[in-house]
Scaffold this active site. Structure first.
Site, PDB file in Angstrom:
ATOM      1  N   HIS A 200     -13.010  84.280 -54.285  1.00 28.72           N
ATOM      2  CA  HIS A 200     -12.278  84.866 -53.170  1.00 28.72           C
ATOM      3  C   HIS A 200     -11.914  83.780 -52.169  1.00 28.72           C
ATOM      4  O   HIS A 200     -12.777  83.055 -51.684  1.00 28.72           O
ATOM      5  CB  HIS A 200     -13.120  85.934 -52.452  1.00 28.72           C
ATOM      6  CG  HIS A 200     -13.323  87.169 -53.257  1.00 28.72           C
ATOM      7  ND1 HIS A 200     -14.246  88.134 -52.918  1.00 28.72           N
ATOM      8  CD2 HIS A 200     -12.711  87.611 -54.383  1.00 28.72           C
ATOM      9  CE1 HIS A 200     -14.197  89.111 -53.800  1.00 28.72           C
ATOM     10  NE2 HIS A 200     -13.281  88.808 -54.705  1.00 28.72           N
TER      11      HIS A 200
ATOM     12  N   HIS B 195     -26.595  86.129 -49.909  1.00 27.36           N
ATOM     13  CA  HIS B 195     -25.931  87.008 -50.871  1.00 27.36           C
ATOM     14  C   HIS B 195     -24.808  86.309 -51.622  1.00 27.36           C
ATOM     15  O   HIS B 195     -24.267  86.852 -52.577  1.00 27.36           O
ATOM     16  CB  HIS B 195     -25.385  88.265 -50.174  1.00 27.36           C
ATOM     17  CG  HIS B 195     -24.402  87.986 -49.083  1.00 27.36           C
ATOM     18  ND1 HIS B 195     -24.778  87.818 -47.767  1.00 27.36           N
ATOM     19  CD2 HIS B 195     -23.058  87.842 -49.100  1.00 27.36           C
ATOM     20  CE1 HIS B 195     -23.701  87.594 -47.029  1.00 27.36           C
ATOM     21  NE2 HIS B 195     -22.647  87.598 -47.818  1.00 27.36           N
TER      22      HIS B 195
ATOM     23  N   HIS C 228     -15.606  81.991 -51.390  1.00 29.61           N
ATOM     24  CA  HIS C 228     -16.943  82.267 -51.917  1.00 29.61           C
ATOM     25  C   HIS C 228     -16.793  82.836 -53.328  1.00 29.61           C
ATOM     26  O   HIS C 228     -15.694  83.158 -53.775  1.00 29.61           O
ATOM     27  CB  HIS C 228     -17.718  83.234 -51.002  1.00 29.61           C
ATOM     28  CG  HIS C 228     -17.029  84.544 -50.781  1.00 29.61           C
ATOM     29  ND1 HIS C 228     -16.168  84.779 -49.721  1.00 29.61           N
ATOM     30  CD2 HIS C 228     -17.059  85.706 -51.484  1.00 29.61           C
ATOM     31  CE1 HIS C 228     -15.716  86.018 -49.786  1.00 29.61           C
ATOM     32  NE2 HIS C 228     -16.238  86.599 -50.851  1.00 29.61           N
TER      33      HIS C 228
ATOM     34  N   HIS D 190     -18.328  85.429 -56.628  1.00 27.62           N
ATOM     35  CA  HIS D 190     -19.098  86.586 -57.094  1.00 27.62           C
ATOM     36  C   HIS D 190     -19.265  86.481 -58.605  1.00 27.62           C
ATOM     37  O   HIS D 190     -18.344  86.080 -59.313  1.00 27.62           O
ATOM     38  CB  HIS D 190     -18.376  87.898 -56.766  1.00 27.62           C
ATOM     39  CG  HIS D 190     -18.254  88.192 -55.304  1.00 27.62           C
ATOM     40  ND1 HIS D 190     -19.173  88.944 -54.613  1.00 27.62           N
ATOM     41  CD2 HIS D 190     -17.318  87.820 -54.397  1.00 27.62           C
ATOM     42  CE1 HIS D 190     -18.803  89.038 -53.347  1.00 27.62           C
ATOM     43  NE2 HIS D 190     -17.680  88.356 -53.189  1.00 27.62           N
TER      44      HIS D 190
END
Length: 285
Positions: free
Chosen positions: A149, A104, A130, A132
């Site tokens: 993040h 993900h 990570h 997004h």
């Protein structure tokens, strides 16, 4: 790019989980993001999508019923301004790191002590970062092209909020130097749940924020189990990223997470604070 599910040996996974977490503190486990999960996705209309996360597992109930969920829209005016209150203190150390495709998202995880930030006199130690895309948080209703993040944790048992996340929003522009450094390794992990050691990485190379101008509020993890009580620090300073870098991140993860941003959550009267330092005025007369 299509991912084919493979047989999962549930008993083996359970035993590994027990061995890994038996000696962990309860507070850390409560704020731990899920790893290698296919029980949730980001597909609109999917029964595993964000609207259903809180119904998939009882441990994920906060995703549906929590009152302090993230991400949120950061308003331009309705916040408490705290001028020159405190500059975010950060100390980083080069440390061995592992790059992992979690399906993900793409995660960079540090081993040992890679540094920390200080919040209200408490040290929170850097664990992982990570990405997004598009951004999860927005400002005045505008979502940006990517969000970084940086996840920190405190091991102090007396701390009510043991997890803090520093977030940075990115817009299309010049390539991000740090992602450029990782590009070859990320590309080699395309559509594969795998990980590899990439040697010593200095967290200071990631342009987080200037430490002087940022939003702060209490929210949650943005993926299951959506644990609340997370301290969010969102930079007012925007970074830049190239379209090619965003495409690389999206192509590397699985189809169900190519756009891995959770929808905005209700503010529910939470206080958003803005920390800023006024520029110094120099009189040359």
């Amino acid at each position: 790019m299509k991912h084919q599910s493979k047989p999962i040996f549930i008993i083996s996974r359970f035993l590994v989980f027990v061995l890994l977490f038996t000696h962990s503190t309860i507070s850390v486990v409560k704020a731990q993001e899920v790893e290698d999960e296919r029980d949730f996705d980001y597909v609109e209309g999917s029964k595993k999508g964000p609207a259903y996360w809180g119904e998939i597992k009882k441990e994920w109930a906060a995703c549906k019923h929590g009152g302090m969920q993230s991400p949120i829209d950061l308003p331009g005016k309705s916040f408490q301004i705290l001028p020159s209150l405190v500059e975010l203190k950060r100390t980083y150390k080069p440390s061995n790191a592992t790059l992992k495709n979690r399906g993900h998202d793409i995660k960079l995880e540090w081993a040992g002590n890679a540094g920390s930030i200080e919040i209200s006199g408490i040290q929170y130690f850097l664990k992982q970062s990570h990405w997004h895309s598009p951004s999860e948080h927005s400002i005045n209703g505008k979502r940006y092209d990517m969000e970084l993040h940086m996840v920190y944790q405190s091991m102090d048992p007396k701390v009510e909020s043991n997890t803090a996340v520093v977030g940075v929003l990115y817009q299309i522009g010049r390539p991000d130097a740090f992602l450029s450094k990782l590009a070859r390794d990320i590309a080699s992990m395309t559509d594969k749940k795998t990980e590899r050691s990439i040697g010593v990485i200095d967290p200071a190379e990631i342009v987080e924020l200037d430490g002087k101008n940022y939003y702060r509020y209490i929210g949650s993890l943005t993926i299951p189990p959506c644990t609340e009580g997370v301290i969010w620090i969102m930079s007012k300073q925007l970074g830049t990223v190239s379209r090619e870098q965003i495409d690389l991140l999206r192509l590397s993860v699985y189809d169900y997470a190519e756009m891995n941003a959770r929808p905005l959550q209700p503010l529910n009267r939470r206080m958003i604070r803005l920390y800023f330092q006024k520029p110094k005025i120099i009189n040359y007369n």
